[in-house]
Structure formats: C-alpha cells, structure tokens
Design an enzyme around this catalytic site. Sequence first.
Site, mmCIF file in Angstrom:
data_model
loop_
_atom_site.group_PDB
_atom_site.id
_atom_site.type_symbol
_atom_site.label_atom_id
_atom_site.label_comp_id
_atom_site.label_asym_id
_atom_site.label_seq_id
_atom_site.Cartn_x
_atom_site.Cartn_y
_atom_site.Cartn_z
ATOM 1 N N ASN A 101 0.855 -1.193 0.000
ATOM 2 C CA ASN A 101 0.000 0.000 0.000
ATOM 3 C C ASN A 101 0.891 1.243 0.000
ATOM 4 O O ASN A 101 1.716 1.429 0.896
ATOM 5 C CB ASN A 101 -0.899 -0.040 1.244
ATOM 6 C CG ASN A 101 -1.840 1.138 1.300
ATOM 7 O OD1 ASN A 101 -1.421 2.281 1.125
ATOM 8 N ND2 ASN A 101 -3.100 0.885 1.536
ATOM 9 N N HIS A 122 0.946 6.080 1.942
ATOM 10 C CA HIS A 122 1.787 6.912 2.817
ATOM 11 C C HIS A 122 2.814 7.730 2.043
ATOM 12 O O HIS A 122 3.258 8.772 2.508
ATOM 13 C CB HIS A 122 2.456 6.048 3.890
ATOM 14 C CG HIS A 122 1.439 5.324 4.714
ATOM 15 N ND1 HIS A 122 0.628 5.961 5.616
ATOM 16 C CD2 HIS A 122 1.049 4.032 4.707
ATOM 17 C CE1 HIS A 122 -0.205 5.091 6.145
ATOM 18 N NE2 HIS A 122 0.026 3.909 5.609
ATOM 19 N N HIS A 131 -5.571 3.636 -1.933
ATOM 20 C CA HIS A 131 -6.945 3.939 -1.496
ATOM 21 C C HIS A 131 -7.325 5.333 -1.977
ATOM 22 O O HIS A 131 -6.769 6.324 -1.511
ATOM 23 C CB HIS A 131 -6.978 3.857 0.041
ATOM 24 C CG HIS A 131 -8.348 4.026 0.643
ATOM 25 N ND1 HIS A 131 -8.570 3.839 1.987
ATOM 26 C CD2 HIS A 131 -9.555 4.342 0.109
ATOM 27 C CE1 HIS A 131 -9.852 4.046 2.252
ATOM 28 N NE2 HIS A 131 -10.467 4.367 1.133
ATOM 29 N N ARG A 155 -9.507 7.873 -1.358
ATOM 30 C CA ARG A 155 -10.495 8.251 -0.335
ATOM 31 C C ARG A 155 -11.399 9.343 -0.877
ATOM 32 O O ARG A 155 -11.007 10.129 -1.733
ATOM 33 C CB ARG A 155 -9.778 8.728 0.939
ATOM 34 C CG ARG A 155 -9.028 7.621 1.652
ATOM 35 C CD ARG A 155 -8.520 8.100 2.999
ATOM 36 N NE ARG A 155 -9.567 8.119 3.988
ATOM 37 C CZ ARG A 155 -9.704 7.211 4.949
ATOM 38 N NH1 ARG A 155 -8.837 6.238 5.092
ATOM 39 N NH2 ARG A 155 -10.696 7.301 5.808
ATOM 40 N N ARG A 195 -7.371 12.692 0.595
ATOM 41 C CA ARG A 195 -6.316 13.193 1.490
ATOM 42 C C ARG A 195 -4.912 12.745 1.073
ATOM 43 O O ARG A 195 -3.944 13.376 1.413
ATOM 44 C CB ARG A 195 -6.582 12.792 2.943
ATOM 45 C CG ARG A 195 -6.467 11.313 3.208
ATOM 46 C CD ARG A 195 -6.514 11.020 4.682
ATOM 47 N NE ARG A 195 -7.843 11.151 5.248
ATOM 48 C CZ ARG A 195 -8.244 10.495 6.346
ATOM 49 N NH1 ARG A 195 -7.398 9.725 6.982
ATOM 50 N NH2 ARG A 195 -9.462 10.626 6.796
ATOM 51 N N GLU A 214 -8.234 0.316 -3.459
ATOM 52 C CA GLU A 214 -9.005 0.235 -2.218
ATOM 53 C C GLU A 214 -10.035 1.363 -2.263
ATOM 54 O O GLU A 214 -9.697 2.493 -2.622
ATOM 55 C CB GLU A 214 -8.015 0.436 -1.066
ATOM 56 C CG GLU A 214 -8.498 -0.083 0.249
ATOM 57 C CD GLU A 214 -7.471 0.163 1.328
ATOM 58 O OE1 GLU A 214 -6.292 -0.221 1.142
ATOM 59 O OE2 GLU A 214 -7.837 0.746 2.349
ATOM 60 N N THR A 251 -8.180 3.082 7.988
ATOM 61 C CA THR A 251 -9.384 2.242 8.002
ATOM 62 C C THR A 251 -9.472 1.534 9.348
ATOM 63 O O THR A 251 -8.599 0.743 9.688
ATOM 64 C CB THR A 251 -9.318 1.211 6.854
ATOM 65 O OG1 THR A 251 -8.897 1.890 5.669
ATOM 66 C CG2 THR A 251 -10.664 0.571 6.625
ATOM 67 N N GLU A 277 -10.556 -9.955 2.481
ATOM 68 C CA GLU A 277 -9.292 -9.601 3.136
ATOM 69 C C GLU A 277 -9.598 -9.507 4.618
ATOM 70 O O GLU A 277 -10.407 -8.669 5.042
ATOM 71 C CB GLU A 277 -8.756 -8.266 2.599
ATOM 72 C CG GLU A 277 -7.460 -7.874 3.304
ATOM 73 C CD GLU A 277 -6.832 -6.598 2.758
ATOM 74 O OE1 GLU A 277 -7.080 -6.235 1.586
ATOM 75 O OE2 GLU A 277 -6.095 -5.955 3.522
ATOM 76 N N HIS A 333 -3.470 -5.126 7.492
ATOM 77 C CA HIS A 333 -3.639 -4.009 8.427
ATOM 78 C C HIS A 333 -2.778 -4.203 9.678
ATOM 79 O O HIS A 333 -2.972 -5.163 10.405
ATOM 80 C CB HIS A 333 -5.099 -3.782 8.851
ATOM 81 C CG HIS A 333 -5.345 -2.326 9.133
ATOM 82 N ND1 HIS A 333 -4.943 -1.717 10.296
ATOM 83 C CD2 HIS A 333 -5.896 -1.342 8.372
ATOM 84 C CE1 HIS A 333 -5.257 -0.431 10.248
ATOM 85 N NE2 HIS A 333 -5.819 -0.173 9.092
HETATM 86 N N1 PXP Z 1 -5.493 -3.539 3.797
HETATM 87 C C1 PXP Z 1 -6.471 -2.611 3.891
HETATM 88 C C2 PXP Z 1 -7.834 -2.979 3.386
HETATM 89 C C3 PXP Z 1 -6.223 -1.331 4.428
HETATM 90 O O1 PXP Z 1 -7.219 -0.436 4.534
HETATM 91 C C4 PXP Z 1 -4.913 -1.017 4.832
HETATM 92 C C5 PXP Z 1 -4.613 0.364 5.334
HETATM 93 O O2 PXP Z 1 -4.759 1.294 4.329
HETATM 94 C C6 PXP Z 1 -3.913 -1.999 4.695
HETATM 95 C C7 PXP Z 1 -4.241 -3.257 4.198
HETATM 96 C C8 PXP Z 1 -2.501 -1.728 5.078
HETATM 97 O O3 PXP Z 1 -2.424 -1.470 6.445
HETATM 98 P P1 PXP Z 1 -1.061 -0.943 7.047
HETATM 99 O O4 PXP Z 1 -0.780 0.383 6.433
HETATM 100 O O5 PXP Z 1 -1.339 -0.870 8.505
HETATM 101 O O6 PXP Z 1 -0.012 -1.959 6.696
#
Ligand code: PXP
Length: 237
Positions: free
Chosen positions: A7, A10, A43, A45, A49, A69, A100, A150, A190
């Site tokens: 992901n 960030h 994602h 959003r 953001r 996402e 999330t 997931e 997550h």
């Molecule tokens: N999977 C989903 C569906 C998420 O919403 C997120 C966070 O955006 C992640 C995985 C990744 O989580 P993390 O950034 O905590 O590794």
Amino acid sequence: MIRLGVNIDHVATLRQARGGVIPDPIEAALICQRAGADSIVAHLREDRRHIQDKDIILLKKKIKRFNLEMSINPGIVDIACSLKPYQATLVPEKRQELTTEGGLDVVLHEGKIKKVVDKLKKNNIVVSLFIDPERRQIDASRKSGCEFIELHTGRYADSKTVGKRKLHLQEIVEATKYAKKVGLRVNAGHGLNYQNVASIARIPGMEELNIGHSIVSYAVFVGLEEAIRQMVDLINS
Ligand code: PXP
C-alpha cells in the site's frame, strides 16, 4: 508462495504535506514492483487526502496488478468502473479516521454491497471485501458474490498482551479455514510489520498480505543514510 501487496498511500501523504509532486507514489509503486511486490494497493479516499484521481489513472497504466481500495460511495464506484483496475477492495470509510478502522459491515449493508460487487464484476474487476474475522461477515461476503475477502488483522497487530495476540491470531486462523470451506479466497492485512507478519503468513490457505505503513516507515531508515551521504557530497563538490 504468499503474495505481497504494498500500500503506497503513505508516500502520497508525504507528497500532499507540501502539495507538490515529490515523493511520487507512482515511482514508489514501480520500485515496489521491481523489488518483488506482487500488487500495489492505493486507497482513493472520498476526501482525497493522499491518493489523487490522476494517481490511480497512472497506477492502472503502469502497474501489473493494481488493487484499488475504495468505499462503496456511488461516485467512487463509478470511477472504479471506468478505470477498471485489476482488483477492487471494498473498505468502510469515515472522514475523521486516521486509517481504516474496522472491517466492512457486510451483514448490515448486504444489499448495497451486493449491488456494488455485481457492478464491479460486470466490469471485469476482481472484488475483495475487507472484513473482520467473523463467521457472520464471511457468510454475508459469500452471498455478495465476491471472489476474495481480506481479513482485518488490526486486532491481532494491536494486541498488547501475548494472550490477546494468541486469541486474535486464532480468530484469523479459524476465519481463514471457514472462508476457504465456503469457497472464498483469503487475503489479510492491516498493522502487519516485520515482527508480527510471520504467524499470519504461516496460516494455511492465506494467499496475499497487504502491507503499507510498516514498509514505508522502514524504508525511511533503510534509505536515510544514503540520502544524507549524497547531500553531503553534493554541497561539498
Ligand atoms: N489492507 C487494507 C484494506 C487497508 O485499509 C490497509 C490500510 O490502508 C492496509 C491493508 C494496510 O495497512 P497498514 O498500512 O497498517 O499496513
């Protein structure tokens, strides 16, 4: 082999902090892909953001397996249907949250979610639902017609005691087993990091882990030394 989805939200957050063009999340995605990531997750959003509309257009163009996402907001669903990413992962979305927070409540929103799943599938998009590791959510997900779920690993990752961690790990193990039995394919994510990922990767039937924050955070430290060295060289040459 367990697949890794990275992901890159960030990276976009850091870019948005200055409102400019660096660091470029697309460049980050290409590096992740080159380094062995099987898919890239971003994602879009509703409040935009971090990831922007132009980012997802480029990700779809340049990345082999782009996993968008997204919430079930009709405007976002329309964007997904015209973009046609390889995969869409449906997540709940609240304006105030930092990330999330919980899984999608498929039980509560069964009708609405099924309609969105149908629409995405008609557009040849693989659909995954991000849910808490609970049987009732798995049953409702199966009824929605999605291919993947997931499992939300947040409760496991955030456990403060060994006992709680074991309990939440067991929930994910059981949920994976049950989901496979009813015909769903299983991913998880997550809060996974370099310390807690092994137990999740070991779960029989697990296909893909989606990880963002810990990888981007670690990359800062892995890369900082070289970044300083190059700047010192540059200002002295
Ligand atoms: N999977 C989903 C569906 C998420 O919403 C997120 C966070 O955006 C992640 C995985 C990744 O989580 P993390 O950034 O905590 O590794």
